[in-house]
Design a protein around this motif. Structure first.
Motif, PDB file in Angstrom:
ATOM      1  N   GLN A 172      38.918   4.330  23.329  1.00 18.80           N
ATOM      2  CA  GLN A 172      40.269   4.103  23.815  1.00 18.80           C
ATOM      3  C   GLN A 172      40.226   3.361  25.154  1.00 18.80           C
ATOM      4  O   GLN A 172      39.388   3.644  26.014  1.00 18.80           O
ATOM      5  CB  GLN A 172      40.992   5.438  24.009  1.00 18.80           C
ATOM      6  CG  GLN A 172      42.430   5.325  24.498  1.00 18.80           C
ATOM      7  CD  GLN A 172      43.381   4.831  23.420  1.00 18.80           C
ATOM      8  OE1 GLN A 172      43.195   5.135  22.258  1.00 18.80           O
ATOM      9  NE2 GLN A 172      44.391   4.078  23.817  1.00 18.80           N
ATOM     10  N   LEU A 173      41.100   2.388  25.327  1.00 15.99           N
ATOM     11  CA  LEU A 173      41.192   1.684  26.599  1.00 15.99           C
ATOM     12  C   LEU A 173      42.034   2.506  27.566  1.00 15.99           C
ATOM     13  O   LEU A 173      43.167   2.883  27.243  1.00 15.99           O
ATOM     14  CB  LEU A 173      41.803   0.294  26.411  1.00 15.99           C
ATOM     15  CG  LEU A 173      41.053  -0.671  25.485  1.00 15.99           C
ATOM     16  CD1 LEU A 173      41.698  -2.050  25.552  1.00 15.99           C
ATOM     17  CD2 LEU A 173      39.578  -0.762  25.847  1.00 15.99           C
ATOM     18  N   ILE A 193      40.537  -5.904  20.638  1.00 12.40           N
ATOM     19  CA  ILE A 193      41.251  -4.631  20.607  1.00 12.40           C
ATOM     20  C   ILE A 193      42.050  -4.507  19.314  1.00 12.40           C
ATOM     21  O   ILE A 193      42.348  -5.490  18.650  1.00 12.40           O
ATOM     22  CB  ILE A 193      42.202  -4.474  21.809  1.00 12.40           C
ATOM     23  CG1 ILE A 193      43.330  -5.515  21.739  1.00 12.40           C
ATOM     24  CG2 ILE A 193      41.455  -4.573  23.118  1.00 12.40           C
ATOM     25  CD1 ILE A 193      44.477  -5.202  22.656  1.00 12.40           C
ATOM     26  N   THR A 194      42.354  -3.284  18.977  1.00 12.32           N
ATOM     27  CA  THR A 194      43.166  -3.002  17.795  1.00 12.32           C
ATOM     28  C   THR A 194      43.965  -1.742  18.058  1.00 12.32           C
ATOM     29  O   THR A 194      43.603  -0.930  18.915  1.00 12.32           O
ATOM     30  CB  THR A 194      42.293  -2.820  16.545  1.00 12.32           C
ATOM     31  OG1 THR A 194      43.126  -2.532  15.413  1.00 12.32           O
ATOM     32  CG2 THR A 194      41.299  -1.679  16.722  1.00 12.32           C
ATOM     33  N   ALA A 238      45.866   0.929  22.406  1.00 11.64           N
ATOM     34  CA  ALA A 238      44.770  -0.031  22.308  1.00 11.64           C
ATOM     35  C   ALA A 238      43.405   0.659  22.340  1.00 11.64           C
ATOM     36  O   ALA A 238      43.160   1.555  23.150  1.00 11.64           O
ATOM     37  CB  ALA A 238      44.857  -1.044  23.452  1.00 11.64           C
ATOM     38  N   ARG A 239      42.513   0.238  21.451  1.00 12.43           N
ATOM     39  CA  ARG A 239      41.125   0.684  21.480  1.00 12.43           C
ATOM     40  C   ARG A 239      40.245  -0.505  21.126  1.00 12.43           C
ATOM     41  O   ARG A 239      40.705  -1.491  20.528  1.00 12.43           O
ATOM     42  CB  ARG A 239      40.881   1.833  20.494  1.00 12.43           C
ATOM     43  CG  ARG A 239      41.020   1.432  19.045  1.00 12.43           C
ATOM     44  CD  ARG A 239      40.572   2.553  18.113  1.00 12.43           C
ATOM     45  NE  ARG A 239      40.660   2.139  16.732  1.00 12.43           N
ATOM     46  CZ  ARG A 239      39.772   1.385  16.112  1.00 12.43           C
ATOM     47  NH1 ARG A 239      38.707   0.947  16.763  1.00 12.43           N
ATOM     48  NH2 ARG A 239      39.925   1.045  14.850  1.00 12.43           N
ATOM     49  N   ALA A 240      38.988  -0.414  21.492  1.00  9.18           N
ATOM     50  CA  ALA A 240      38.064  -1.515  21.250  1.00  9.18           C
ATOM     51  C   ALA A 240      37.642  -1.557  19.791  1.00  9.18           C
ATOM     52  O   ALA A 240      37.327  -0.522  19.204  1.00  9.18           O
ATOM     53  CB  ALA A 240      36.836  -1.358  22.142  1.00  9.18           C
ATOM     54  N   ASN A 241      37.633  -2.753  19.206  1.00  7.69           N
ATOM     55  CA  ASN A 241      37.126  -2.889  17.843  1.00  7.69           C
ATOM     56  C   ASN A 241      35.762  -3.578  17.833  1.00  7.69           C
ATOM     57  O   ASN A 241      35.277  -3.996  16.784  1.00  7.69           O
ATOM     58  CB  ASN A 241      38.119  -3.633  16.943  1.00  7.69           C
ATOM     59  CG  ASN A 241      38.332  -5.074  17.371  1.00  7.69           C
ATOM     60  OD1 ASN A 241      37.580  -5.624  18.175  1.00  7.69           O
ATOM     61  ND2 ASN A 241      39.364  -5.699  16.851  1.00  7.69           N
ATOM     62  N   THR A 242      35.163  -3.684  19.014  1.00  5.20           N
ATOM     63  CA  THR A 242      33.815  -4.218  19.140  1.00  5.20           C
ATOM     64  C   THR A 242      33.261  -3.787  20.492  1.00  5.20           C
ATOM     65  O   THR A 242      33.989  -3.231  21.319  1.00  5.20           O
ATOM     66  CB  THR A 242      33.815  -5.762  19.036  1.00  5.20           C
ATOM     67  OG1 THR A 242      32.463  -6.231  18.977  1.00  5.20           O
ATOM     68  CG2 THR A 242      34.513  -6.390  20.226  1.00  5.20           C
ATOM     69  N   TYR A 253      43.168  -7.491  32.438  1.00 10.13           N
ATOM     70  CA  TYR A 253      42.254  -6.358  32.396  1.00 10.13           C
ATOM     71  C   TYR A 253      40.816  -6.837  32.234  1.00 10.13           C
ATOM     72  O   TYR A 253      40.535  -7.783  31.493  1.00 10.13           O
ATOM     73  CB  TYR A 253      42.607  -5.423  31.246  1.00 10.13           C
ATOM     74  CG  TYR A 253      43.768  -4.504  31.546  1.00 10.13           C
ATOM     75  CD1 TYR A 253      43.682  -3.569  32.575  1.00 10.13           C
ATOM     76  CD2 TYR A 253      44.951  -4.565  30.809  1.00 10.13           C
ATOM     77  CE1 TYR A 253      44.747  -2.725  32.867  1.00 10.13           C
ATOM     78  CE2 TYR A 253      46.009  -3.724  31.097  1.00 10.13           C
ATOM     79  CZ  TYR A 253      45.905  -2.801  32.121  1.00 10.13           C
ATOM     80  OH  TYR A 253      46.947  -1.971  32.405  1.00 10.13           O
ATOM     81  N   VAL A 254      39.910  -6.157  32.932  1.00 11.66           N
ATOM     82  CA  VAL A 254      38.476  -6.412  32.857  1.00 11.66           C
ATOM     83  C   VAL A 254      37.792  -5.074  32.591  1.00 11.66           C
ATOM     84  O   VAL A 254      38.233  -4.030  33.091  1.00 11.66           O
ATOM     85  CB  VAL A 254      37.955  -7.026  34.174  1.00 11.66           C
ATOM     86  CG1 VAL A 254      36.454  -7.245  34.120  1.00 11.66           C
ATOM     87  CG2 VAL A 254      38.673  -8.333  34.459  1.00 11.66           C
ATOM     88  N   ALA A 255      36.725  -5.094  31.806  1.00 13.11           N
ATOM     89  CA  ALA A 255      35.987  -3.869  31.512  1.00 13.11           C
ATOM     90  C   ALA A 255      35.287  -3.375  32.779  1.00 13.11           C
ATOM     91  O   ALA A 255      34.462  -4.081  33.358  1.00 13.11           O
ATOM     92  CB  ALA A 255      34.976  -4.114  30.405  1.00 13.11           C
ATOM     93  N   ALA A 256      35.618  -2.167  33.209  1.00 10.18           N
ATOM     94  CA  ALA A 256      34.975  -1.590  34.393  1.00 10.18           C
ATOM     95  C   ALA A 256      33.617  -0.994  34.034  1.00 10.18           C
ATOM     96  O   ALA A 256      32.726  -0.917  34.880  1.00 10.18           O
ATOM     97  CB  ALA A 256      35.872  -0.510  35.007  1.00 10.18           C
TER      98      ALA A 256
END
Length: 221
Positions: free
Chosen positions: A67-68, A115-116, A98-102, A56-59
């Motif tokens: 949330q991812l 992610i966390t 999964a969600r971003a923690n930064t 996965y890459v951030a679009a």
């Protein structure tokens, strides 16, 4: 001539010794097996060198707590070797947990440490700067207790520390090791409950001294 006659008589024996081996000759079978094994090995080696994995890459830019989803992510075929384990592999990731923690910038591969599965809830991210020497046990996903010591009048010393908050989750950690004196330290991103947010902001605004202590009880939650 006797010598010529003997030479002619030895030709059949010599021809018998150097005749081409038949297809049943074990030496021929062994050679064919070695060649086949070599070809197969080369094919697998080339295939392994060209093998890619979907990650996965951030679009788009992804903010802390976001949330991812398939909307803010895209996939990319990469060859990362042993470092692949540090990133989100498409086949091994459940996005609903999964969600971003930064903060994750658009175009970046998604590191496992970014992610966390914890829920942000009413908590808000607060960044604090700390000196070097922070415990290595304090990593994203662990919990800490935070103590604050107010700066005394004159600004040369600090008072007795008071506990500001307990069981605060760490969402990100960034260690700096610059060559400039005074540029070393650690930035922690903490998820602070709403009722403690004002006290945190006051401590930061008044240049109080914050101390973070690892709380192992968080590992049991």
């Amino acid at each position: 001539m006797p010598s010529e006659q003997r030479s002619k008589e030895s030709l059949p024996k010599l021809a018998a010794r150097v005749k081409r081996p038949g297809w049943k000759d074990p030496r021929l079978a062994l050679g064919a097996a070695l060649i086949t094994a070599s070809v197969i090995g080369t094919v697998f080696l080339v295939r392994g060198m060209n093998e890619t994995t979907s990650v996965y890459v951030a679009a788009t830019n992804i903010t802390l707590g976001e949330q991812l989803t398939h909307e803010n992510l895209k996939t990319k075929e990469v060859q990362l070797g042993d470092s692949l384990q540090h990133y989100l592999v498409v086949e091994e990731t459940q996005l609903e947990q999964a969600r971003a923690n930064t903060f994750i910038e658009a175009g970046e591969l998604i590191p496992q440490t970014s992610i966390t599965s914890s829920q942000l809830g009413s908590r808000r991210p607060v960044n604090i700067e700390l000196p070097t020497g922070l415990s290595e046990a304090i990593t994203p996903g662990t919990f800490v207790d935070v103590w604050v010591a107010k700066r005394e009048a004159g600004g040369a010393a600090y008072g007795v520390p008071d506990q500001l908050a307990t069981m605060v989750e760490v969402s990100a950690r960034s260690d700096r090791a610059g060559g400039i004196v005074g540029n070393n330290g650690t930035n922690l991103e903490l998820l602070v409950e709403a009722d403690a947010l004002e006290s945190f902001l006051q401590a930061l605004a008044n240049d109080a001294r914050l101390t973070v202590i690892y709380n192992p009880a968080g590992d049991q939650t």
